[in-house]
Design a protein around this motif. Structure first.
Motif, mmCIF file in Angstrom:
data_model
loop_
_atom_site.group_PDB
_atom_site.id
_atom_site.type_symbol
_atom_site.label_atom_id
_atom_site.label_comp_id
_atom_site.label_asym_id
_atom_site.label_seq_id
_atom_site.Cartn_x
_atom_site.Cartn_y
_atom_site.Cartn_z
ATOM 1 N N ASN A 17 0.830 -1.204 0.000
ATOM 2 C CA ASN A 17 0.000 0.000 0.000
ATOM 3 C C ASN A 17 0.862 1.250 0.000
ATOM 4 O OD1 ASN A 17 -2.287 -1.551 0.090
ATOM 5 N ND2 ASN A 17 -2.643 -1.273 2.277
ATOM 6 N N GLY A 18 0.523 2.185 -0.850
ATOM 7 C CA GLY A 18 1.229 3.452 -0.882
ATOM 8 C C GLY A 18 2.481 3.464 -1.743
ATOM 9 N N ILE A 19 2.899 2.324 -2.241
ATOM 10 C CA ILE A 19 4.058 2.277 -3.125
ATOM 11 C C ILE A 19 3.551 2.485 -4.553
ATOM 12 C CG2 ILE A 19 5.964 0.865 -3.994
ATOM 13 C CD1 ILE A 19 6.020 -0.561 -1.304
ATOM 14 N N PRO A 20 4.136 3.417 -5.287
ATOM 15 C CA PRO A 20 3.656 3.677 -6.650
ATOM 16 C C PRO A 20 3.722 2.428 -7.539
ATOM 17 C CG PRO A 20 5.217 5.371 -5.948
ATOM 18 C CD PRO A 20 5.242 4.292 -4.902
ATOM 19 N N ASP A 21 2.758 2.339 -8.452
ATOM 20 C CA ASP A 21 2.694 1.189 -9.357
ATOM 21 C C ASP A 21 3.967 1.002 -10.168
ATOM 22 O OD1 ASP A 21 0.171 0.694 -8.424
ATOM 23 O OD2 ASP A 21 -0.869 1.226 -10.294
ATOM 24 N N ASP A 22 4.611 2.106 -10.573
ATOM 25 C CA ASP A 22 5.823 1.945 -11.376
ATOM 26 C C ASP A 22 6.948 1.309 -10.565
ATOM 27 O OD1 ASP A 22 6.048 4.320 -9.883
ATOM 28 O OD2 ASP A 22 7.331 5.286 -11.367
ATOM 29 N N VAL A 23 6.993 1.592 -9.277
ATOM 30 C CA VAL A 23 7.989 0.948 -8.406
ATOM 31 C C VAL A 23 7.655 -0.531 -8.260
ATOM 32 C CG1 VAL A 23 8.953 0.882 -6.065
ATOM 33 C CG2 VAL A 23 8.542 3.090 -7.187
ATOM 34 N N LEU A 24 6.384 -0.834 -8.017
ATOM 35 C CA LEU A 24 5.967 -2.236 -7.887
ATOM 36 C C LEU A 24 6.232 -3.004 -9.179
ATOM 37 C CD1 LEU A 24 2.607 -1.798 -5.936
ATOM 38 C CD2 LEU A 24 4.813 -2.560 -5.024
ATOM 39 N N ASN A 25 5.957 -2.377 -10.319
ATOM 40 C CA ASN A 25 6.242 -3.032 -11.601
ATOM 41 C C ASN A 25 7.733 -3.284 -11.771
ATOM 42 O OD1 ASN A 25 3.677 -3.466 -12.774
ATOM 43 N ND2 ASN A 25 3.532 -1.290 -13.285
ATOM 44 N N GLY A 26 8.556 -2.378 -11.269
ATOM 45 C CA GLY A 26 9.999 -2.593 -11.298
ATOM 46 C C GLY A 26 10.408 -3.779 -10.450
ATOM 47 N N LEU A 51 7.530 -17.711 -4.194
ATOM 48 C CA LEU A 51 8.865 -17.115 -4.213
ATOM 49 C C LEU A 51 8.832 -15.691 -4.765
ATOM 50 C CD1 LEU A 51 11.002 -20.131 -5.486
ATOM 51 C CD2 LEU A 51 11.202 -19.029 -3.246
ATOM 52 N N LYS A 52 8.157 -15.513 -5.890
ATOM 53 C CA LYS A 52 8.120 -14.196 -6.520
ATOM 54 C C LYS A 52 7.385 -13.169 -5.652
ATOM 55 C CE LYS A 52 8.715 -15.245 -11.399
ATOM 56 N NZ LYS A 52 8.154 -14.986 -12.729
ATOM 57 N N LEU A 53 6.253 -13.570 -5.091
ATOM 58 C CA LEU A 53 5.519 -12.632 -4.233
ATOM 59 C C LEU A 53 6.339 -12.251 -3.011
ATOM 60 C CD1 LEU A 53 1.878 -14.026 -4.486
ATOM 61 C CD2 LEU A 53 2.732 -11.842 -5.375
ATOM 62 N N ASN A 54 6.963 -13.231 -2.377
ATOM 63 C CA ASN A 54 7.781 -12.920 -1.202
ATOM 64 C C ASN A 54 8.989 -12.063 -1.572
ATOM 65 O OD1 ASN A 54 6.930 -14.169 1.522
ATOM 66 N ND2 ASN A 54 6.377 -15.690 -0.008
ATOM 67 N N GLY A 55 9.535 -12.256 -2.766
ATOM 68 C CA GLY A 55 10.627 -11.405 -3.223
ATOM 69 C C GLY A 55 10.183 -9.960 -3.386
ATOM 70 N N VAL A 56 9.024 -9.760 -4.002
ATOM 71 C CA VAL A 56 8.499 -8.404 -4.173
ATOM 72 C C VAL A 56 8.160 -7.801 -2.813
ATOM 73 C CG1 VAL A 56 6.570 -7.046 -5.094
ATOM 74 C CG2 VAL A 56 7.684 -8.767 -6.529
ATOM 75 N N TRP A 57 7.518 -8.559 -1.949
ATOM 76 C CA TRP A 57 7.144 -8.028 -0.635
ATOM 77 C C TRP A 57 8.372 -7.703 0.211
ATOM 78 C CZ3 TRP A 57 2.994 -12.358 -0.136
ATOM 79 C CH2 TRP A 57 1.867 -12.017 -0.902
ATOM 80 N N HIS A 58 9.441 -8.491 0.064
ATOM 81 C CA HIS A 58 10.693 -8.182 0.761
ATOM 82 C C HIS A 58 11.193 -6.806 0.315
ATOM 83 C CE1 HIS A 58 14.756 -8.632 2.365
ATOM 84 N NE2 HIS A 58 15.236 -8.443 1.142
ATOM 85 N N MET A 59 11.206 -6.569 -0.987
ATOM 86 C CA MET A 59 11.655 -5.269 -1.498
ATOM 87 C C MET A 59 10.702 -4.147 -1.081
ATOM 88 S SD MET A 59 13.288 -6.221 -5.220
ATOM 89 C CE MET A 59 11.963 -7.295 -5.798
ATOM 90 N N CYS A 60 9.403 -4.447 -1.031
ATOM 91 C CA CYS A 60 8.423 -3.448 -0.570
ATOM 92 C C CYS A 60 8.708 -3.039 0.867
ATOM 93 C CB CYS A 60 7.001 -4.001 -0.655
ATOM 94 S SG CYS A 60 6.322 -4.128 -2.312
ATOM 95 N N GLU A 61 8.960 -4.005 1.711
ATOM 96 C CA GLU A 61 9.211 -3.673 3.114
ATOM 97 C C GLU A 61 10.469 -2.828 3.256
ATOM 98 O OE1 GLU A 61 9.733 -5.795 7.405
ATOM 99 O OE2 GLU A 61 8.113 -6.453 6.096
ATOM 100 N N LEU A 62 11.511 -3.159 2.519
ATOM 101 C CA LEU A 62 12.725 -2.346 2.567
ATOM 102 C C LEU A 62 12.466 -0.942 2.028
ATOM 103 C CD1 LEU A 62 15.427 -4.918 1.403
ATOM 104 C CD2 LEU A 62 14.938 -4.149 3.737
ATOM 105 N N PHE A 63 11.636 -0.847 0.999
ATOM 106 C CA PHE A 63 11.288 0.445 0.402
ATOM 107 C C PHE A 63 10.515 1.307 1.390
ATOM 108 C CE2 PHE A 63 8.480 3.224 -2.044
ATOM 109 C CZ PHE A 63 9.355 3.794 -2.960
ATOM 110 N N VAL A 64 9.514 0.723 2.040
ATOM 111 C CA VAL A 64 8.663 1.452 2.976
ATOM 112 C C VAL A 64 9.446 1.867 4.213
ATOM 113 C CG1 VAL A 64 6.700 1.184 4.562
ATOM 114 C CG2 VAL A 64 6.520 0.406 2.200
ATOM 115 N N ARG A 65 10.243 0.965 4.692
ATOM 116 C CA ARG A 65 10.987 1.174 5.928
ATOM 117 C C ARG A 65 12.137 2.149 5.726
ATOM 118 N NH1 ARG A 65 13.021 -4.172 8.714
ATOM 119 N NH2 ARG A 65 14.062 -4.384 6.743
ATOM 120 N N GLY A 66 12.673 2.187 4.537
ATOM 121 C CA GLY A 66 13.805 3.072 4.271
ATOM 122 C C GLY A 66 15.085 2.521 4.830
ATOM 123 N N GLY A 67 15.195 2.456 6.121
ATOM 124 C CA GLY A 67 16.347 1.853 6.760
ATOM 125 C C GLY A 67 17.533 2.767 6.958
#
Length: 128
Positions: A17-26, A51-67
């Protein structure tokens, strides 16, 4: 033939949620780079999807969290650090580590490498 995942599937998890579609498509395009490896290893379709969904969600969490965190002193010295960029840093990355037996997804998303980076920038206070 490799399984395709969609934005609709990715967005079923609130982490997207809140991540732009172009980022998710990337992110989707990045996990799709594992298709040849998944096919070569005869990975079943349901496992490929997970595997693919968890890979995308892993990147989403890092994106949202910033870190990224930093601190600075009144004299101008600062220290910046990034924590938890490896697969152990998210539950989705942990799932990848346990499920991705042929290292197909982890090899395209990135090796775990260092989970902590420190960099210092200092400013010398010189008075004349």
């Amino acid at each position: 033939m490799a399984v395709d995942i969609t934005l609709v599937q990715v967005k079923q998890n609130p982490i997207a949620n809140g991540i732009p579609d172009d980022v998710l498509n990337g992110f989707i395009a990045l996990v799709d780079l594992a298709d040849d490896c998944l096919d070569l290893n005869n990975t079943p379709d349901d496992i490929q999807t997970a595997l693919k969904l968890n890979g995308v969600w892993h990147m989403c969490e890092l994106f949202v969290r910033g870190g990224t965190s930093s601190e600075s002193s009144p004299t101008g010295a600062s220290r910046s650090y990034i924590e938890g960029q490896g697969f152990q840093s998210t539950p989705y990355g942990q799932v990848l580590q346990s499920m991705d037996r042929n290292n197909c997804l982890r090899s395209v998303i990135g090796a775990p490498g260092s989970s902590l980076f420190f960099g210092s920038i200092g400013k010398q206070n010189v008075s004349s």
